[in-house]
Design an enzyme around this catalytic site. Structure first.
Site, PDB file in Angstrom:
ATOM      1  N   ASP A 120       0.831  -1.195   0.000  1.00  0.00           N
ATOM      2  CA  ASP A 120       0.000   0.000   0.000  1.00  0.00           C
ATOM      3  C   ASP A 120       0.875   1.259   0.000  1.00  0.00           C
ATOM      4  OD1 ASP A 120      -2.669   1.230   0.363  1.00  0.00           O
ATOM      5  OD2 ASP A 120      -1.882   1.833   2.311  1.00  0.00           O
ATOM      6  N   GLU A 158       1.514  -0.192  -5.035  1.00  0.00           N
ATOM      7  CA  GLU A 158       0.542   0.828  -5.389  1.00  0.00           C
ATOM      8  C   GLU A 158       1.323   2.111  -5.644  1.00  0.00           C
ATOM      9  OE1 GLU A 158      -3.407   3.098  -3.596  1.00  0.00           O
ATOM     10  OE2 GLU A 158      -1.775   2.501  -2.269  1.00  0.00           O
TER      11      GLU A 158
END
Length: 533
Positions: A219, A278
């Protein structure tokens, strides 16, 4: 459109499994509930592995299931080496991994390296400690500005709205320092210049890899390194808070690459494991830096998900995505939706038009070389649910924006599995977000019975992609096409045509292998795509 040179990628002859894999993103709260509390869990994922095997995916990407107070759907992690009881605890993950592997499905997990929960033992210790202490150095604490330190250390806003700083009360009761949280106040940012932070994350990687996890989605992979001195940034409009700009100093700082090199060294101890970042970076050169041979294996490129449904926009997205990875011999990734952005059916216009365009785009996506990510429910042609009652909204964006932005709950509504009324087999209890009654025709049960359904299209397309030799090769060649349409060829011989025009177009020579809408004669209707061989 005119002829153009073919775009080529350099292929690693060893062909790791992830180079052409189809990942299925599971948002666990919304996938399937096995214990009747209205919230999806890992037992529910395990119960549906037969469905996922039937669908034909190669791997799962499971959104965070670590121990968390759930201030941001699990992206506020209190213990990165434990599974929250809400999802079934560690035994549930172990059982899921074991059964998935027997079905030849890989399992990747979401890890959150940028921040922790404010309930993490480290952050609690930091609040009890004094300024300048080792406990506070694990996070980003700073004195405030002004004579009494009453103003935040800089002007950074939170991605979710409001300031990116929260002031703490010191152990002696005085107003004290401020801590940085690029997201919600419950998500304090870690200090990645602290070697204890680095070592702890390496321990987390090994913990899960030793349990059989096949890799990780990281993330905010472009966010862990903060700029020297934490300077002020240009003011952002509220409407830009959830958008991404390469000039934003909060993200994409050069020091992040050394962090990824450290991560890669650990993961390299497990030869089949994969890391997926990401990475919201638009500049192709800077994006490519994240997937150099000693950093991430893969990085999400969101250009296709951001593209409008037009031949020009889609072709530009494809060209940019290929150009971003070609100089570093990396693998392109393709996705049309995820848990943070509107579902493709809604983005493409909603209703029958949105569904038709979404069906066309999955054929285009699966025809491209590289790795594909499918968000749970896309295979059912689900739209966003934008009329959720205010009182059920749980995304922190809703509160942080002063109820001016509804957040991402609309794309996170639980999946409909079977039956004629909500909750359509998702749970025996009331779901954490309500499922619209009109989804009765979109259930898995209904679509498995229908050879023309979106689910049946996905199943057929995934099977063909896995088995047919025409999908071989790592390059595409653009061919001449009618106005507002696309036409490209894979080295293996597959031809893909997308019609984004308002009228039917003539298909090029070849046998139709699969089409997203009925082909009459040699005419491909509007809002449709076809594969030819």
């Amino acid at each position: 459109m005119t002829d153009a040179p073919e775009v080529a990628l350099v292929t690693d002859l060893t062909q790791p499994w992830w180079r052409s894999a189809v990942f299925y993103q599971v948002y666990p709260r919304s996938f399937a509930d096995s214990d009747g509390d209205g919230i999806g869990d890992l037992g529910g994922v395990r119960d549906k592995l037969g469905y996922l095997e039937l669908l034909g995916v190669d791997a799962l990407w499971i959104c965070p299931v670590m121990r968390s107070p759930m201030a941001d759907g699990g992206y506020d992690v209190a213990d990165p080496r434990d599974i929250d009881q809400l999802f079934g605890g560690l035994p549930a993950l172990d059982a899921l991994i074991a059964e998935a592997h027997t079905r030849q499905i890989k399992v990747t997990m979401d890890l959150v390296p940028n921040h922790t929960s404010d309930q993490h033992s480290w952050f609690r210790a930091a609040l009890r400690a004094a300024p300048g202490s080792p406990e506070r150095d694990r996070y980003i604490f700073r004195d405030g500005r002004g004579p009494d330190g009453a103003r935040p250390p800089n002007n950074w806003p939170s991605i979710f709205g409001g300031p990116a700083w929260t002031r703490v009360t010191e152990p002696d009761g005085r107003p004290g320092q401020w801590y940085l949280h690029l997201f919600a106040p419950e998500q304090p940012d870690l200090n990645w210049t602290n070697q204890e932070v680095v070592a702890d994350f390496e321990q987390t990687l090994r913990f899960w890899l030793d349990r059989g996890v096949d890799g990780f989605r990281l993330d905010v992979a472009h966010g862990m390194a903060k700029p020297e001195g934490l300077p002020d940034m240009p003011e952002l409009a509220v409407s830009a808070l959830l958008e991404h700009d390469d000039s934003d100093p909060r993200f994409n700082n050069p020091a992040v690459h050394e962090i990824h090199r450290r991560i890669r060294k650990v993961v390299a101890e497990y030869p089949d494991a994969v890391t997926i970042g990401e990475v919201w970076v638009h500049d192709n050169t800077r994006f490519g830096e994240y997937v150099r041979p000693d950093e991430l294996h893969l990085a999400f490129n969101f250009r296709l998900a951001e593209a409008a449904f037009s031949a020009e926009a889609v072709r530009a997205a494809i060209d940019n995505s290929l150009a971003a990875v070609m100089p570093v011999s990396a693998v392109p990734t393709w996705t049309l939706s995820n848990h943070d952005i509107d579902r493709e059916v809604t983005r493409y216009g909603g209703g029958a038009v949105g569904v038709a365009r979404a069906r066309a785009m999955i054929l285009l996506e699966l025809a491209l070389p590289g790795t594909v990510f499918i968000y749970n429910g896309a295979e059912l042609g689900l739209p966003n649910v934008d009329d959720l009652p205010d009182e059920v909204l749980q995304d922190p964006v809703w509160e942080r924006s002063g109820h001016t932005r509804r957040g991402r709950d609309g794309c996170r509504v639980p999946l409909p599995w079977q039956g004629a009324v909500p909750p359509f087999g998702f749970s025996t209890a009331t779901p954490w977000l309500p499922i619209p009654p009109e989804w009765v025709e979109s259930t898995v049960e209904a679509q498995l019975e229908d050879a023309d359904s979106t689910l049946s299209l996905y199943r057929t397309a995934l099977e063909l992609r896995a088995l047919r030799p025409e999908f071989a090769g790592d390059r595409i060649e653009w061919c001449a096409a009618a106005p507002d349409s696309l036409h490209f060829r894979r080295r293996g011989g597959l031809v893909c045509v997308l019609n984004a025009a308002a009228a039917p177009i003539q298909l090029p020579p070849g046998d139709v292998l699969l089409a997203s809408a009925p082909v009459r004669g040699r005419e491909l209707p509007p809002n449709a795509a076809a594969w030819l061989v």
